[in-house]
Design an enzyme around this catalytic site. Structure first.
Site, PDB file in Angstrom:
ATOM      1  N   ARG A  59      41.525  40.186  30.178  1.00 10.92           N
ATOM      2  CA  ARG A  59      40.403  39.361  29.705  1.00 10.92           C
ATOM      3  C   ARG A  59      39.182  40.216  29.381  1.00 10.92           C
ATOM      4  O   ARG A  59      38.361  39.844  28.540  1.00 10.92           O
ATOM      5  CB  ARG A  59      40.100  38.256  30.721  1.00 10.92           C
ATOM      6  CG  ARG A  59      41.188  37.169  30.729  1.00 10.92           C
ATOM      7  CD  ARG A  59      40.911  36.113  31.772  1.00 10.92           C
ATOM      8  NE  ARG A  59      41.068  36.604  33.125  1.00 10.92           N
ATOM      9  CZ  ARG A  59      42.166  36.468  33.881  1.00 10.92           C
ATOM     10  NH1 ARG A  59      43.206  35.834  33.399  1.00 10.92           N
ATOM     11  NH2 ARG A  59      42.199  36.942  35.107  1.00 10.92           N
ATOM     12  N   GLU A  96      44.852  42.032  47.644  1.00  6.96           N
ATOM     13  CA  GLU A  96      44.938  41.255  48.885  1.00  6.96           C
ATOM     14  C   GLU A  96      46.271  41.545  49.593  1.00  6.96           C
ATOM     15  O   GLU A  96      46.319  41.771  50.789  1.00  6.96           O
ATOM     16  CB  GLU A  96      44.804  39.777  48.551  1.00  6.96           C
ATOM     17  CG  GLU A  96      44.424  38.933  49.738  1.00  6.96           C
ATOM     18  CD  GLU A  96      44.253  37.484  49.332  1.00  6.96           C
ATOM     19  OE1 GLU A  96      44.157  37.198  48.119  1.00  6.96           O
ATOM     20  OE2 GLU A  96      44.241  36.649  50.247  1.00  6.96           O
TER      21      GLU A  96
HETATM   22  P1  AMP Z   1      38.796  42.011  42.447  1.00  3.39           P
HETATM   23  O1  AMP Z   1      39.463  43.323  42.215  1.00  3.39           O
HETATM   24  O2  AMP Z   1      39.100  41.444  43.807  1.00  3.39           O
HETATM   25  O3  AMP Z   1      37.301  42.067  42.190  1.00  3.39           O
HETATM   26  O4  AMP Z   1      39.430  40.968  41.423  1.00  3.39           O
HETATM   27  C1  AMP Z   1      39.007  40.909  40.102  1.00  3.39           C
HETATM   28  C2  AMP Z   1      40.137  40.704  39.150  1.00  3.39           C
HETATM   29  O5  AMP Z   1      41.042  39.694  39.604  1.00  3.39           O
HETATM   30  C3  AMP Z   1      39.589  40.238  37.808  1.00  3.39           C
HETATM   31  O6  AMP Z   1      40.263  40.973  36.782  1.00  3.39           O
HETATM   32  C4  AMP Z   1      39.877  38.762  37.753  1.00  3.39           C
HETATM   33  O7  AMP Z   1      40.345  38.413  36.482  1.00  3.39           O
HETATM   34  C5  AMP Z   1      40.925  38.495  38.839  1.00  3.39           C
HETATM   35  N1  AMP Z   1      40.538  37.428  39.794  1.00  3.39           N
HETATM   36  C6  AMP Z   1      40.284  37.581  41.120  1.00  3.39           C
HETATM   37  N2  AMP Z   1      39.979  36.412  41.722  1.00  3.39           N
HETATM   38  C7  AMP Z   1      40.009  35.477  40.750  1.00  3.39           C
HETATM   39  C8  AMP Z   1      39.761  34.049  40.713  1.00  3.39           C
HETATM   40  N3  AMP Z   1      39.417  33.343  41.814  1.00  3.39           N
HETATM   41  N4  AMP Z   1      39.877  33.411  39.526  1.00  3.39           N
HETATM   42  C9  AMP Z   1      40.217  34.099  38.406  1.00  3.39           C
HETATM   43  N5  AMP Z   1      40.477  35.425  38.365  1.00  3.39           N
HETATM   44  C10 AMP Z   1      40.378  36.119  39.506  1.00  3.39           C
END
Ligand code: AMP
Length: 176
Positions: A59, A96
């Site tokens: 995205r 996670e």
């Molecule tokens: P993080 O590495 O934990 O910051 O996760 C970010 C990535 O995971 C981004 O590329 C988001 O597109 C996706 N992502 C994580 N949580 C969500 C959520 N609740 N809704 C949509 N996309 C998410």
């Protein structure tokens, strides 16, 4: 409330139970919201000395490509492992459950370039920090990062700010 929230669709329990998935494809699909959002991001970085925009698969490509076009600069793809054809730097990061890896072409940017990092959402910041490290390995620095959505409870923005990166987000969801 941010105007953009009207266009975000929340899907409960996707992709697994307990996750509130913030779907931004509804913004991308909208004739008014998509250009308005891109203009808002681009206006912010017009006179910021950005040399290139980097987007995170997938995205981040849609957002970042459009922003780079308005800023009149090149676009760098930060992709999942194994997708880029030339020599790459690789950065592993924790999810996670388990881990993942991102890559950048070693010759994607010039030494000392100021990079604007773009993705749709920041949660724990693991993805964005890995992307920042890749850009640094390639010789650039991430002066700024922008996201449509921040989930502050997960601390991603603090993790990025600790790397001396300025952050701009359009909407915040306190509840996970
Ligand atoms: P993080 O590495 O934990 O910051 O996760 C970010 C990535 O995971 C981004 O590329 C988001 O597109 C996706 N992502 C994580 N949580 C969500 C959520 N609740 N809704 C949509 N996309 C998410």
């Amino acid at each position: 409330m941010s105007w953009i929230k009207e266009y975000v669709r929340t899907i409960p329990d996707y992709p697994k139970p307990g996750i509130m998935f913030r779907d931004v494809t509804t913004i991308f699909e909208n004739d008014v919201a998509f250009p308005k959002m891109i203009t808002e991001f681009a206006d912010r970085y017009k006179d910021n000395g950005i040399d290139k925009v980097a987007g995170i698969e997938a995205r981040g490509f849609i957002l970042g490509g459009a922003i780079a076009h308005i800023l009149g600069v090149g676009f760098i793809t930060i992709r999942k492992e194994g997708k880029l054809p030339r020599e790459t730097h690789n950065e592993r990061y924790l999810l996670e459950y388990g881990e993942d890896a991102l890559e950048i072409h070693k010759d994607a940017l010039n030494e000392g370039d100021n990079i604007l990092l773009v993705d749709d959402l920041i949660a724990t910041g693991g993805t964005a920090v890995a992307a920042l490290k890749l850009i640094e390995k390639a010789g650039g620095s991430v002066t700024d990062a922008c996201f449509i959505i921040d989930l502050p409870e997960l601390g991603g923005c603090s993790a990025l700010q600790a790397k001396e990166c300025n952050i701009f987000t359009l909407a915040t969801y306190e509840e996970l």
